[in-house]
Design a protein around this motif. Structure first.
Motif, PDB file in Angstrom:
ATOM      1  N   PHE A 131      19.552  78.432  13.580  1.00  0.00           N
ATOM      2  CA  PHE A 131      19.913  78.103  14.951  1.00  0.00           C
ATOM      3  C   PHE A 131      20.327  76.647  14.993  1.00  0.00           C
ATOM      4  N   ARG A 132      20.996  76.255  16.062  1.00  0.00           N
ATOM      5  CA  ARG A 132      21.490  74.892  16.200  1.00  0.00           C
ATOM      6  C   ARG A 132      20.573  74.078  17.098  1.00  0.00           C
ATOM      7  N   ALA A 133      20.143  72.926  16.598  1.00  0.00           N
ATOM      8  CA  ALA A 133      19.390  71.990  17.415  1.00  0.00           C
ATOM      9  C   ALA A 133      20.348  71.256  18.344  1.00  0.00           C
ATOM     10  N   SER A 134      19.802  70.457  19.246  1.00  0.00           N
ATOM     11  CA  SER A 134      20.630  69.789  20.253  1.00  0.00           C
ATOM     12  C   SER A 134      21.636  68.829  19.641  1.00  0.00           C
ATOM     13  N   ASP A 135      21.335  68.292  18.447  1.00  0.00           N
ATOM     14  CA  ASP A 135      22.265  67.371  17.794  1.00  0.00           C
ATOM     15  C   ASP A 135      23.187  68.074  16.812  1.00  0.00           C
ATOM     16  N   GLY A 136      23.160  69.414  16.807  1.00  0.00           N
ATOM     17  CA  GLY A 136      24.036  70.186  15.939  1.00  0.00           C
ATOM     18  C   GLY A 136      23.450  70.553  14.598  1.00  0.00           C
ATOM     19  N   ALA A 137      22.258  70.064  14.267  1.00  0.00           N
ATOM     20  CA  ALA A 137      21.631  70.396  12.994  1.00  0.00           C
ATOM     21  C   ALA A 137      21.358  71.895  12.915  1.00  0.00           C
ATOM     22  N   ARG A 150       5.184  76.034  27.958  1.00  0.00           N
ATOM     23  CA  ARG A 150       5.791  76.788  26.854  1.00  0.00           C
ATOM     24  C   ARG A 150       4.755  77.198  25.807  1.00  0.00           C
ATOM     25  N   VAL A 151       3.498  76.784  26.004  1.00  0.00           N
ATOM     26  CA  VAL A 151       2.440  77.036  25.010  1.00  0.00           C
ATOM     27  C   VAL A 151       1.409  77.989  25.604  1.00  0.00           C
ATOM     28  N   ASP A 178      12.967  70.333  18.490  1.00  0.00           N
ATOM     29  CA  ASP A 178      13.555  71.447  17.743  1.00  0.00           C
ATOM     30  C   ASP A 178      12.792  72.746  17.986  1.00  0.00           C
ATOM     31  N   VAL A 179      11.483  72.659  18.113  1.00  0.00           N
ATOM     32  CA  VAL A 179      10.691  73.855  18.426  1.00  0.00           C
ATOM     33  C   VAL A 179      11.124  74.434  19.770  1.00  0.00           C
ATOM     34  N   LEU A 180      11.274  73.579  20.764  1.00  0.00           N
ATOM     35  CA  LEU A 180      11.716  74.050  22.080  1.00  0.00           C
ATOM     36  C   LEU A 180      13.111  74.651  22.006  1.00  0.00           C
ATOM     37  N   ALA A 181      13.975  74.066  21.174  1.00  0.00           N
ATOM     38  CA  ALA A 181      15.320  74.619  21.009  1.00  0.00           C
ATOM     39  C   ALA A 181      15.265  76.011  20.391  1.00  0.00           C
ATOM     40  N   LEU A 182      14.325  76.222  19.451  1.00  0.00           N
ATOM     41  CA  LEU A 182      14.180  77.550  18.866  1.00  0.00           C
ATOM     42  C   LEU A 182      13.704  78.551  19.911  1.00  0.00           C
ATOM     43  N   LEU A 183      12.710  78.167  20.711  1.00  0.00           N
ATOM     44  CA  LEU A 183      12.241  79.073  21.757  1.00  0.00           C
ATOM     45  C   LEU A 183      13.382  79.411  22.716  1.00  0.00           C
ATOM     46  N   ASP A 184      14.190  78.421  23.054  1.00  0.00           N
ATOM     47  CA  ASP A 184      15.336  78.671  23.936  1.00  0.00           C
ATOM     48  C   ASP A 184      16.323  79.626  23.273  1.00  0.00           C
ATOM     49  N   CYS A 185      16.583  79.403  21.984  1.00  0.00           N
ATOM     50  CA  CYS A 185      17.515  80.264  21.251  1.00  0.00           C
ATOM     51  C   CYS A 185      17.042  81.709  21.257  1.00  0.00           C
ATOM     52  N   LEU A 186      15.729  81.909  21.153  1.00  0.00           N
ATOM     53  CA  LEU A 186      15.161  83.259  21.105  1.00  0.00           C
ATOM     54  C   LEU A 186      14.904  83.837  22.494  1.00  0.00           C
ATOM     55  N   GLY A 187      15.170  83.052  23.532  1.00  0.00           N
ATOM     56  CA  GLY A 187      14.956  83.522  24.896  1.00  0.00           C
ATOM     57  C   GLY A 187      13.501  83.660  25.268  1.00  0.00           C
ATOM     58  N   LEU A 188      12.644  82.831  24.678  1.00  0.00           N
ATOM     59  CA  LEU A 188      11.204  82.904  24.935  1.00  0.00           C
ATOM     60  C   LEU A 188      10.772  81.796  25.884  1.00  0.00           C
ATOM     61  N   ALA A 189      10.112  82.187  26.944  1.00  0.00           N
ATOM     62  CA  ALA A 189       9.593  81.184  27.875  1.00  0.00           C
ATOM     63  C   ALA A 189       8.420  80.435  27.269  1.00  0.00           C
ATOM     64  N   ILE A 218       7.007  84.371  14.363  1.00  0.00           N
ATOM     65  CA  ILE A 218       8.152  83.459  14.310  1.00  0.00           C
ATOM     66  C   ILE A 218       7.773  82.257  13.461  1.00  0.00           C
ATOM     67  N   ARG A 219       8.651  81.902  12.550  1.00  0.00           N
ATOM     68  CA  ARG A 219       8.406  80.757  11.670  1.00  0.00           C
ATOM     69  C   ARG A 219       9.683  79.927  11.577  1.00  0.00           C
ATOM     70  N   MET A 220       9.536  78.649  11.245  1.00  0.00           N
ATOM     71  CA  MET A 220      10.722  77.803  11.115  1.00  0.00           C
ATOM     72  C   MET A 220      10.528  76.763  10.020  1.00  0.00           C
ATOM     73  N   ASP A 221      11.663  76.321   9.474  1.00  0.00           N
ATOM     74  CA  ASP A 221      11.690  75.157   8.603  1.00  0.00           C
ATOM     75  C   ASP A 221      12.138  73.967   9.433  1.00  0.00           C
ATOM     76  N   TYR A 222      11.327  72.902   9.456  1.00  0.00           N
ATOM     77  CA  TYR A 222      11.767  71.688  10.137  1.00  0.00           C
ATOM     78  C   TYR A 222      13.016  71.131   9.443  1.00  0.00           C
ATOM     79  N   ARG A 223      13.742  70.298  10.160  1.00  0.00           N
ATOM     80  CA  ARG A 223      14.885  69.617   9.544  1.00  0.00           C
ATOM     81  C   ARG A 223      14.405  68.832   8.311  1.00  0.00           C
TER      82      ARG A 223
END
Length: 272
Positions: free
Chosen positions: A4-10, A110-111, A75-86, A49-54
């Motif tokens: 997924f894309r973070a706010s800075d494009g990463a 969000r927690v 970035d965590v919040l961006a992932l939740l947004d990408c997945l449509g999770l409140a 749900i799991r993620m690799d940090y930048r």
């Protein structure tokens, strides 16, 4: 692996498996989403749900200025947004627990709850110094087998079979024609030392901001990062916090140990 894309494009890597209660697992400082492979078979049916940090695993290397807890929380919040999770429950291991506490302070809605693996609001100096000494340093071992052998000599983890250290070595280093390479950007060491190189950093305000959220903590009995005294202070502030200690484990338990699995199941039941 999806990105997924973070706010800075990463471009950041993640996994999203199953359905039901969303449990977001956040790894340690230099670790990847593979750290939760040991736990996954022991979880009840849920959405894992799991993620690799930048700068780690399958995610973009974006430079030491971006390797901060604040950016990783965004970035965590961006992932939740990408997945449509409140909101999601969070299981945070070491660095992941610090991110979870920060999210409880800045984005509490969000927690759903926070389970901490061998981390608390106060980081013990011996463990912090050990991280200072090794983070960002290329491994001295010449092969994964040698790296696993070195890991197996850790006195804080007596009795762990070599097969587990071989699995750990496979997660931590890559074999290349030029030798072993870390599975993260070595400049993460510069970022860590810049962030924690001054006066002692504590997360008590962030911890206190978790008031009202289900909270649990797992401590390795031999941990040099989370002291028993800090856990006692946490319990004094949050008597409802569920606590377990895993024998023969330092920083940090693998999470497939019986006490850890039992606590995680209790934590998840509180969220249903």
């Amino acid at each position: 692996m999806p990105q997924f894309r973070a706010s800075d494009g990463a471009s950041l890597a993640y996994r999203d498996d199953g359905a039901g209660l969303p449990l977001l697992c956040l790894p340690g400082l230099t670790r990847t989403l593979a750290d939760f492979d040991y736990l996954a078979p022991h979880l009840p049916p849920l959405r894992l749900i799991r993620m690799d940090y930048r700068g780690r695993g399958g995610s973009d290397w974006t430079g030491p200025a971006t390797y901060t807890i604040e950016q990783e929380a965004r970035d965590v919040l961006a992932l939740l947004d990408c997945l449509g999770l409140a909101a999601a429950a969070i299981l945070g291991a070491s660095r992941g627990g610090l991110i979870g506490m920060l999210l409880g302070a800045v984005a509490k809605g969000r927690v759903l709850g926070l389970c901490l693996n061998d981390i608390g609001p106060k980081i013990a100096q011996p463990g912090l110094q050990a991280i200072f000494d090794r983070v960002g340093r290329q491994p001295e071992a010449r092969s994964r087998a040698e790296h696993a052998d070195r890991l197996s000599r850790n006195p804080a983890f007596p009795g762990v079979p070599l097969s587990r250290w071989q699995a750990e070595a496979a997660k931590q280093v890559q074999e290349t024609p030029a030798g072993l390479r870390l599975t993260y950007d070595p400049s993460l060491g510069d970022a860590f030392r810049a962030g924690f190189g001054g006066p002692p950093v504590t997360f008590w305000p962030q911890f206190d901001a978790l008031s009202g959220l289900p909270l649990a903590v797992i401590r390795g009995a031999n941990s040099d990062l989370l002291s028993a005294a800090t856990v006692a202070d946490m319990q004094a502030r949050r008597p409802d916090m569920d606590v377990t200690e895993v024998p023969d484990r330092g920083h940090m338990p693998f999470l497939d140990e019986l006490p850890a699995v039992a606590l995680i199941h209790r934590f998840l039941r509180r969220l249903q």
